[in-house]
Design a protein around this motif. Structure first.
Motif, PDB file in Angstrom:
ATOM      1  N   ALA A  74      12.206  -0.022  17.343  1.00  0.00           N
ATOM      2  CA  ALA A  74      12.215   0.112  15.884  1.00  0.00           C
ATOM      3  C   ALA A  74      11.569  -1.102  15.208  1.00  0.00           C
ATOM      4  O   ALA A  74      11.538  -2.206  15.764  1.00  0.00           O
ATOM      5  CB  ALA A  74      13.649   0.284  15.395  1.00  0.00           C
ATOM      6  N   ILE A  75      11.041  -0.881  14.002  1.00  0.00           N
ATOM      7  CA  ILE A  75      10.524  -1.952  13.163  1.00  0.00           C
ATOM      8  C   ILE A  75      11.212  -1.890  11.813  1.00  0.00           C
ATOM      9  O   ILE A  75      11.876  -0.896  11.476  1.00  0.00           O
ATOM     10  CB  ILE A  75       8.994  -1.851  12.966  1.00  0.00           C
ATOM     11  N   THR A  76      11.070  -2.951  11.032  1.00  0.00           N
ATOM     12  CA  THR A  76      11.622  -2.995   9.681  1.00  0.00           C
ATOM     13  C   THR A  76      10.475  -3.172   8.690  1.00  0.00           C
ATOM     14  O   THR A  76       9.583  -3.998   8.915  1.00  0.00           O
ATOM     15  CB  THR A  76      12.615  -4.159   9.523  1.00  0.00           C
ATOM     16  N   ILE A  77      10.513  -2.394   7.628  1.00  0.00           N
ATOM     17  CA  ILE A  77       9.560  -2.562   6.527  1.00  0.00           C
ATOM     18  C   ILE A  77      10.337  -2.945   5.281  1.00  0.00           C
ATOM     19  O   ILE A  77      11.278  -2.242   4.889  1.00  0.00           O
ATOM     20  CB  ILE A  77       8.735  -1.285   6.292  1.00  0.00           C
ATOM     21  N   LYS A  78       9.943  -4.065   4.682  1.00  0.00           N
ATOM     22  CA  LYS A  78      10.574  -4.531   3.441  1.00  0.00           C
ATOM     23  C   LYS A  78       9.559  -4.421   2.306  1.00  0.00           C
ATOM     24  O   LYS A  78       8.408  -4.829   2.455  1.00  0.00           O
ATOM     25  CB  LYS A  78      11.050  -5.971   3.586  1.00  0.00           C
ATOM     26  N   GLU A  79       9.991  -3.861   1.189  1.00  0.00           N
ATOM     27  CA  GLU A  79       9.134  -3.788   0.004  1.00  0.00           C
ATOM     28  C   GLU A  79       9.864  -4.458  -1.145  1.00  0.00           C
ATOM     29  O   GLU A  79      10.943  -4.036  -1.541  1.00  0.00           O
ATOM     30  CB  GLU A  79       8.809  -2.334  -0.352  1.00  0.00           C
ATOM     31  N   SER A  80       9.281  -5.525  -1.665  1.00  0.00           N
ATOM     32  CA  SER A  80       9.963  -6.301  -2.696  1.00  0.00           C
ATOM     33  C   SER A  80       9.721  -5.730  -4.082  1.00  0.00           C
ATOM     34  O   SER A  80       8.709  -5.076  -4.347  1.00  0.00           O
ATOM     35  CB  SER A  80       9.492  -7.755  -2.661  1.00  0.00           C
ATOM     36  N   ASP A  81      10.666  -5.977  -4.978  1.00  0.00           N
ATOM     37  CA  ASP A  81      10.466  -5.733  -6.399  1.00  0.00           C
ATOM     38  C   ASP A  81       9.469  -6.774  -6.909  1.00  0.00           C
ATOM     39  O   ASP A  81       8.936  -7.580  -6.144  1.00  0.00           O
ATOM     40  CB  ASP A  81      11.782  -5.891  -7.163  1.00  0.00           C
ATOM     41  N   GLU A  82       9.264  -6.791  -8.216  1.00  0.00           N
ATOM     42  CA  GLU A  82       8.454  -7.868  -8.784  1.00  0.00           C
ATOM     43  C   GLU A  82       9.110  -9.216  -8.507  1.00  0.00           C
ATOM     44  O   GLU A  82       8.441 -10.230  -8.383  1.00  0.00           O
ATOM     45  CB  GLU A  82       8.258  -7.642 -10.285  1.00  0.00           C
ATOM     46  N   ASP A  83      10.441  -9.220  -8.420  1.00  0.00           N
ATOM     47  CA  ASP A  83      11.176 -10.393  -7.957  1.00  0.00           C
ATOM     48  C   ASP A  83      11.153 -10.366  -6.432  1.00  0.00           C
ATOM     49  O   ASP A  83      11.747  -9.480  -5.811  1.00  0.00           O
ATOM     50  CB  ASP A  83      12.614 -10.333  -8.471  1.00  0.00           C
ATOM     51  N   LYS A  89       1.799   5.096   8.368  1.00  0.00           N
ATOM     52  CA  LYS A  89       0.509   4.632   8.891  1.00  0.00           C
ATOM     53  C   LYS A  89      -0.237   3.812   7.833  1.00  0.00           C
ATOM     54  O   LYS A  89      -0.865   2.798   8.146  1.00  0.00           O
ATOM     55  CB  LYS A  89      -0.338   5.823   9.336  1.00  0.00           C
ATOM     56  N   GLN A  90      -0.177   4.247   6.583  1.00  0.00           N
ATOM     57  CA  GLN A  90      -0.822   3.502   5.498  1.00  0.00           C
ATOM     58  C   GLN A  90      -0.184   2.125   5.337  1.00  0.00           C
ATOM     59  O   GLN A  90      -0.877   1.123   5.107  1.00  0.00           O
ATOM     60  CB  GLN A  90      -0.735   4.288   4.192  1.00  0.00           C
ATOM     61  N   ALA A  91       1.144   2.076   5.457  1.00  0.00           N
ATOM     62  CA  ALA A  91       1.841   0.785   5.340  1.00  0.00           C
ATOM     63  C   ALA A  91       1.439  -0.148   6.477  1.00  0.00           C
ATOM     64  O   ALA A  91       1.199  -1.346   6.262  1.00  0.00           O
ATOM     65  CB  ALA A  91       3.349   1.007   5.343  1.00  0.00           C
ATOM     66  N   LEU A  92       1.353   0.385   7.696  1.00  0.00           N
ATOM     67  CA  LEU A  92       0.961  -0.436   8.842  1.00  0.00           C
ATOM     68  C   LEU A  92      -0.474  -0.933   8.706  1.00  0.00           C
ATOM     69  O   LEU A  92      -0.832  -1.976   9.247  1.00  0.00           O
ATOM     70  CB  LEU A  92       1.125   0.362  10.135  1.00  0.00           C
ATOM     71  N   ALA A  93      -1.292  -0.167   7.967  1.00  0.00           N
ATOM     72  CA  ALA A  93      -2.695  -0.564   7.751  1.00  0.00           C
ATOM     73  C   ALA A  93      -2.843  -1.537   6.585  1.00  0.00           C
ATOM     74  O   ALA A  93      -3.951  -1.961   6.262  1.00  0.00           O
ATOM     75  CB  ALA A  93      -3.550   0.679   7.504  1.00  0.00           C
ATOM     76  N   GLY A  94      -1.722  -1.877   5.922  1.00  0.00           N
ATOM     77  CA  GLY A  94      -1.752  -2.866   4.848  1.00  0.00           C
ATOM     78  C   GLY A  94      -2.146  -2.339   3.494  1.00  0.00           C
ATOM     79  O   GLY A  94      -2.599  -3.099   2.638  1.00  0.00           O
ATOM     80  N   LYS A  95      -1.928  -1.035   3.244  1.00  0.00           N
ATOM     81  CA  LYS A  95      -2.371  -0.458   1.977  1.00  0.00           C
ATOM     82  C   LYS A  95      -1.532  -0.929   0.789  1.00  0.00           C
ATOM     83  O   LYS A  95      -2.043  -1.102  -0.314  1.00  0.00           O
ATOM     84  CB  LYS A  95      -2.320   1.070   2.043  1.00  0.00           C
ATOM     85  N   PHE A  96      -0.226  -1.122   0.995  1.00  0.00           N
ATOM     86  CA  PHE A  96       0.680  -1.343  -0.136  1.00  0.00           C
ATOM     87  C   PHE A  96       0.909  -2.827  -0.402  1.00  0.00           C
ATOM     88  O   PHE A  96       1.078  -3.621   0.517  1.00  0.00           O
ATOM     89  CB  PHE A  96       2.022  -0.661   0.126  1.00  0.00           C
ATOM     90  N   GLU A  97       0.917  -3.169  -1.683  1.00  0.00           N
ATOM     91  CA  GLU A  97       1.241  -4.536  -2.078  1.00  0.00           C
ATOM     92  C   GLU A  97       2.751  -4.764  -1.913  1.00  0.00           C
ATOM     93  O   GLU A  97       3.548  -3.841  -1.979  1.00  0.00           O
ATOM     94  CB  GLU A  97       0.855  -4.769  -3.546  1.00  0.00           C
TER      95      GLU A  97
END
Length: 472
Positions: free
Chosen positions: A404-413, A458-466
């Motif tokens: 498993a992996i973990t993906i974290k997406e931050s707020d503006e904070d 797949k898009q997240a792993l490719a670095g699409k999202f800020e």
């Protein structure tokens, strides 16, 4: 449009929600016939402490706001500047919702036509992928001293519009603006205040019928702005008009960013089967929509040693099956179309692939479009090699990690946001983090494969999202 007065507006705020956050700075530029008539700028005391992140972006700190006026003290002046004008802003619903909310708190009701410069830029320059203010400033070579200060941002929009005649005819610009100013149709059973109370933040929204059942589920990085796009389309789209007339309420769920919104949208469409989502349509059983099956292709070998693709209908697909090399399609017809496509492209035998029946050679053999596997003229090794190359090019990617992996997406904070634990392309745990503390959602993990979620990951792993961090 020469007779109209346009008010170019920008606000800096304590956050992204007009219902709970406050304006800290406002900039207004009144323009008529391409000429600036008047400018206005004011810092506003929000009666609360600024987060350091806001100070970092804008350069505005708490000390600068201590002696600034409260909004109600400038409300009458702001209203005088804006009334009887066309309200122009970048992501206009954000600025408009903050201005109208603050004015309403001061006892002033403001209703203006809106023009969004993001949508105007997209309409006039569709060849460019980005239309945020930084991209527009760079693309048009606009002078700008203080980015993220209200008057400077508002003036940049003025300069952008003043530069348009260098790229398009006045007629084309005027027509485009008029199209964007077309009236919208609000849901029959909702008031404008109910709609404008919905924040212009990132998340998922749900149009609901009189029984609270979902009609349509969507996502946006600016929810309120996206809703008004639906309302505008209702003036020229029968499907959108049907949606608007059937809607009795709109609910929403905010997320830290676009990745979380896409994941939540995909999950909700899969589980709730909304009537008007193309992905949500399934069989109607006992008055409820049921899930649509998927169609998978797997490599199988016949008794003569030739590979072909076996088509299977499946309501659910265990995630581990993806590692076994499968191809997914939404309909059986699309699966068959793929087989016909590779047969024609690689001169594969349609009889071997199960696309033709009967005795003797396939139809393509007589036209020299089959190398003769159907009559024993081509060895299974050569036929299988071409088939496998075509199949592998389309099959789903196996899970690229040992666990498993973990993906974290931050707020503006950046100290808080959403967290996802993912294994074999499935979301097995979701939660909310604040610094090092995580609060996990109490829900069962979904161990069935979902192609839409697979594509988002797949898009997240490719670095699409800020603001997305992948931890392995």
């Amino acid at each position: 449009m020469q007779d109209h007065i346009f008010s170019f507006v920008d606000v800096e705020t304590t956050g992204g929600n007009a219902r709970t956050d406050r304006i800290i700075e406002i900039g207004i530029v009144r323009v008529q016939g391409g000429k600036v008539l008047q400018t206005y700028s004011a810092l506003i005391n929000p009666e609360r402490t600024l987060h350091s992140f806001i100070t970092q972006i804008t350069g505005i700190n708490n000390a600068m706001l201590v002696d600034a006026p409260l909004f109600h003290e400038v409300a009458e002046q702001v209203h005088e500047l804006l009334k009887d004008t066309i309200f122009v802003a970048h992501n206009v619903r954000f600025d408009y919702s903050f201005i109208t909310t603050e004015l309403r708190s001061a006892g002033i009701d403001l209703r203006l036509s809106n023009l969004c410069t993001v949508r105007l830029s997209r309409k006039l320059f569709p060849e460019f992928p980005k239309h945020n203010l930084d991209a527009i400033v760079e693309r048009h070579g606009l002078a700008m001293e203080n980015r993220h200060r209200a008057l400077d941002d508002a003036m940049a929009l003025v300069h952008f519009v003043q530069d348009l005649p260098n790229h398009h005819t006045e007629q084309h610009i005027s027509t485009s603006i008029k199209e964007l100013l077309k009236e919208y149709i609000l849901p029959t059973h909702m008031t404008k205040d109910e709609v404008t109370s919905i924040p212009n933040t990132t998340g998922v929204y749900v149009f609901r019928d009189q029984d609270k059942e979902p009609l349509y589920i969507g996502k946006s990085i600016h929810i309120q702005e996206r809703l008004f796009e639906h309302f505008s389309k209702a003036t020229r789209s029968a499907k959108e008009l049907r949606l608007i007339h059937s809607t009795h309420s709109i609910s929403y769920i905010e997320t830290a960013g676009e990745f979380g919104a896409l994941i939540l949208e995909a999950e909700m469409i899969t589980t709730r089967h909304p009537l008007l989502n193309s992905r949500g349509k399934g069989a109607l059983v006992d008055g409820k929509r049921k899930a649509k099956p998927s169609y998978t292709l797997r490599e199988v070998m016949n008794d003569d040693g030739y590979l072909f693709a076996q088509v299977s209908e499946q309501l659910t697909i265990p995630a581990q099956e993806v590692d076994q090399g499968i191809i997914m399609f939404p309909t059986k017809r699309k699966a068959k179309d793929f087989l016909f496509e590779i047969a024609n492209k690689a001169k594969l035998c349609k009889k071997v692939l199960g696309l033709e029946q009967g005795d003797g050679p396939c139809l393509a053999y007589g036209m020299h479009k089959c190398h003769g596997a159907c009559v024993g003229e081509e060895s299974f090794a050569l036929h299988n090699k071409r088939f496998h190359q075509c199949f592998v090019a389309k099959q789903l990617s196996p899970w690229p990690f040992p666990g498993a992996i973990t993906i974290k997406e931050s707020d503006e904070d950046p100290t808080e946001g959403d967290m996802f634990v993912i294994n074999h392309w499935c979301i097995i745990k979701k939660g909310r983090y604040h610094y090092e503390e995580v609060t996990w959602n109490q829900e069962d993990p979904n161990e069935d494969f979902d192609r839409n979620i697979y594509m988002i990951i797949k898009q997240a792993l490719a670095g699409k999202f800020e603001r997305v961090l992948v931890q392995r």
